[in-house]
Design a protein around this motif. Structure first.
Motif, PDB file in Angstrom:
ATOM      1  N   HIS A  28       6.226   6.809  -8.364  1.00 42.01           N
ATOM      2  CA  HIS A  28       7.602   7.254  -8.147  1.00 42.01           C
ATOM      3  C   HIS A  28       8.510   6.118  -7.679  1.00 42.01           C
ATOM      4  CE1 HIS A  28       6.290  11.369  -8.718  1.00 42.01           C
ATOM      5  NE2 HIS A  28       5.300  11.128  -7.884  1.00 42.01           N
ATOM      6  N   GLY A  29       8.033   4.876  -7.779  1.00 48.00           N
ATOM      7  CA  GLY A  29       8.877   3.729  -7.478  1.00 48.00           C
ATOM      8  C   GLY A  29       8.735   3.142  -6.083  1.00 48.00           C
ATOM      9  N   ALA A  30       7.915   3.733  -5.231  1.00 47.23           N
ATOM     10  CA  ALA A  30       7.777   3.223  -3.862  1.00 47.23           C
ATOM     11  C   ALA A  30       7.167   1.821  -3.851  1.00 47.23           C
ATOM     12  CB  ALA A  30       6.945   4.172  -3.009  1.00 47.23           C
ATOM     13  N   GLY A  31       6.087   1.616  -4.598  1.00 42.44           N
ATOM     14  CA  GLY A  31       5.443   0.300  -4.641  1.00 42.44           C
ATOM     15  C   GLY A  31       6.365  -0.756  -5.223  1.00 42.44           C
ATOM     16  N   GLU A  32       7.053  -0.393  -6.291  1.00 41.99           N
ATOM     17  CA  GLU A  32       8.012  -1.302  -6.925  1.00 41.99           C
ATOM     18  C   GLU A  32       9.107  -1.701  -5.936  1.00 41.99           C
ATOM     19  OE1 GLU A  32       9.878  -3.329 -10.122  1.00 41.99           O
ATOM     20  OE2 GLU A  32       8.293  -1.917 -10.595  1.00 41.99           O
ATOM     21  N   ALA A  33       9.636  -0.717  -5.211  1.00 43.57           N
ATOM     22  CA  ALA A  33      10.711  -0.990  -4.250  1.00 43.57           C
ATOM     23  C   ALA A  33      10.207  -1.859  -3.096  1.00 43.57           C
ATOM     24  CB  ALA A  33      11.280   0.322  -3.720  1.00 43.57           C
ATOM     25  N   LEU A  34       9.006  -1.598  -2.614  1.00 40.60           N
ATOM     26  CA  LEU A  34       8.443  -2.422  -1.540  1.00 40.60           C
ATOM     27  C   LEU A  34       8.237  -3.857  -2.009  1.00 40.60           C
ATOM     28  CD1 LEU A  34       5.830   0.062  -0.058  1.00 40.60           C
ATOM     29  CD2 LEU A  34       7.754  -0.945   1.205  1.00 40.60           C
ATOM     30  N   LEU A  35       7.655  -4.015  -3.186  1.00 42.52           N
ATOM     31  CA  LEU A  35       7.404  -5.357  -3.709  1.00 42.52           C
ATOM     32  C   LEU A  35       8.722  -6.103  -3.918  1.00 42.52           C
ATOM     33  CD1 LEU A  35       5.325  -7.419  -4.706  1.00 42.52           C
ATOM     34  CD2 LEU A  35       5.487  -6.357  -6.965  1.00 42.52           C
ATOM     35  N   ARG A  36       9.725  -5.451  -4.471  1.00 39.17           N
ATOM     36  CA  ARG A  36      11.034  -6.083  -4.693  1.00 39.17           C
ATOM     37  C   ARG A  36      11.653  -6.489  -3.360  1.00 39.17           C
ATOM     38  NH1 ARG A  36      12.837  -9.493  -7.139  1.00 39.17           N
ATOM     39  NH2 ARG A  36      11.554  -8.680  -8.790  1.00 39.17           N
ATOM     40  N   THR A  37      11.526  -5.643  -2.343  1.00 39.44           N
ATOM     41  CA  THR A  37      12.054  -5.953  -1.013  1.00 39.44           C
ATOM     42  C   THR A  37      11.393  -7.214  -0.465  1.00 39.44           C
ATOM     43  OG1 THR A  37      12.552  -3.634  -0.576  1.00 39.44           O
ATOM     44  CG2 THR A  37      12.335  -5.081   1.339  1.00 39.44           C
TER      45      THR A  37
ATOM     46  N   LEU B 166       0.846  -1.190   0.000  1.00 39.09           N
ATOM     47  CA  LEU B 166       0.000   0.000   0.000  1.00 39.09           C
ATOM     48  C   LEU B 166       0.880   1.238   0.000  1.00 39.09           C
ATOM     49  CD1 LEU B 166      -2.764   1.336   0.199  1.00 39.09           C
ATOM     50  CD2 LEU B 166      -2.682   1.009   2.661  1.00 39.09           C
ATOM     51  N   VAL B 167       0.666   2.090  -0.978  1.00 39.41           N
ATOM     52  CA  VAL B 167       1.401   3.350  -1.092  1.00 39.41           C
ATOM     53  C   VAL B 167       0.367   4.469  -1.149  1.00 39.41           C
ATOM     54  CG1 VAL B 167       2.957   4.724  -2.544  1.00 39.41           C
ATOM     55  CG2 VAL B 167       3.337   2.260  -2.284  1.00 39.41           C
ATOM     56  N   LYS B 168       0.601   5.518  -0.371  1.00 35.06           N
ATOM     57  CA  LYS B 168      -0.291   6.684  -0.394  1.00 35.06           C
ATOM     58  C   LYS B 168      -0.390   7.222  -1.811  1.00 35.06           C
ATOM     59  CE  LYS B 168       0.460   8.464   4.274  1.00 35.06           C
ATOM     60  NZ  LYS B 168       0.949   9.636   5.045  1.00 35.06           N
ATOM     61  N   ALA B 169      -1.567   7.690  -2.177  1.00 32.87           N
ATOM     62  CA  ALA B 169      -1.825   8.156  -3.542  1.00 32.87           C
ATOM     63  C   ALA B 169      -0.827   9.214  -3.994  1.00 32.87           C
ATOM     64  CB  ALA B 169      -3.254   8.688  -3.645  1.00 32.87           C
ATOM     65  N   ASP B 170      -0.453  10.137  -3.120  1.00 35.70           N
ATOM     66  CA  ASP B 170       0.473  11.215  -3.485  1.00 35.70           C
ATOM     67  C   ASP B 170       1.850  10.706  -3.877  1.00 35.70           C
ATOM     68  OD1 ASP B 170      -1.601  12.854  -2.784  1.00 35.70           O
ATOM     69  OD2 ASP B 170      -0.673  13.610  -0.950  1.00 35.70           O
ATOM     70  N   TYR B 171       2.204   9.488  -3.453  1.00 34.47           N
ATOM     71  CA  TYR B 171       3.544   8.956  -3.697  1.00 34.47           C
ATOM     72  C   TYR B 171       3.569   7.887  -4.786  1.00 34.47           C
ATOM     73  CZ  TYR B 171       4.645  11.372   0.633  1.00 34.47           C
ATOM     74  OH  TYR B 171       4.801  12.328   1.600  1.00 34.47           O
ATOM     75  N   ARG B 172       2.421   7.554  -5.352  1.00 37.23           N
ATOM     76  CA  ARG B 172       2.383   6.527  -6.391  1.00 37.23           C
ATOM     77  C   ARG B 172       3.037   7.035  -7.668  1.00 37.23           C
ATOM     78  NH1 ARG B 172      -3.658   4.616  -5.055  1.00 37.23           N
ATOM     79  NH2 ARG B 172      -3.127   3.738  -3.030  1.00 37.23           N
TER      80      ARG B 172
END
Length: 169
Positions: free
Chosen positions: A117-126, A109-115
């Motif tokens: 920009h790679g946050a979801g991708e980085a979390l999923l990869r982690t 889950l990534v806040k809409a304002d931050y979607r």
């Protein structure tokens, strides 16, 4: 942006983000949330209409506390901006009820304002890297039936639709 392991003191802030999101976007609610009592659904004219339960925050706090404190089979990460603002989180665990242990990416889950920009991708990869480092070969996730943006996100990252979940009534 940086990804760090969530601590127990992060649980209330993660819960606020999660409950706020499923309240505004009930399409996020999947059978997992319904099974744990965080969400409920009614079938109206053949369509599931989901919503958080009245005690969703308390039930989700139990869930996230278990995942934060049970490091041998679960992990929770948060992504924060350079100024420390919470951007999102991810939960993964290892399930033992199959032929071999398998991984579950329980939430991304990534806040809409931050979607975007790679946050979801980085979390999923982690999460995937963490599961692979523990010898997990098969990794699954589940997503709310009408959460089409998430479905596209996961499919672009190599996940394949493998089943449907049905609920009586």
């Amino acid at each position: 942006m940086k990804i760090v392991v969530a601590e127990l003191s992060d649980a209330p802030q993660l819960a606020d983000l999660f409950i706020g999101h499923i309240t505004e976007h009930p399409e996020y609610i999947s059978h997992g949330e319904i099974q744990m009592g965080v969400g409920e659904g009614s079938v109206i004219d053949g369509v599931l209409v989901a919503r958080p339960t009245s005690d969703a925050r308390e039930k989700w706090m139990e869930y996230i506390t278990l995942h934060i404190t049970n490091e041998s089979i679960a992990e929770v990460w948060k992504v924060v901006s350079d100024d420390g603002a919470l951007q999102g989180f991810c939960v993964a665990d290892i399930e033992e009820d199959g032929d071999a242990p398998f991984g579950m990416v329980c939430d991304v889950l990534v806040k809409a304002d931050y979607r975007g920009h790679g946050a979801g991708e980085a979390l999923l990869r982690t999460a995937i890297d963490w599961l692979r480092s523990r010898g997990v070969k098969d990794i699954y996730l589940e997503s709310g039936k009408n959460n089409h943006a998430a479905h596209r996100f996961f499919q672009k990252r190599g996940f394949t639709h493998v089943s449907e979940i049905y609920k009586l009534g």
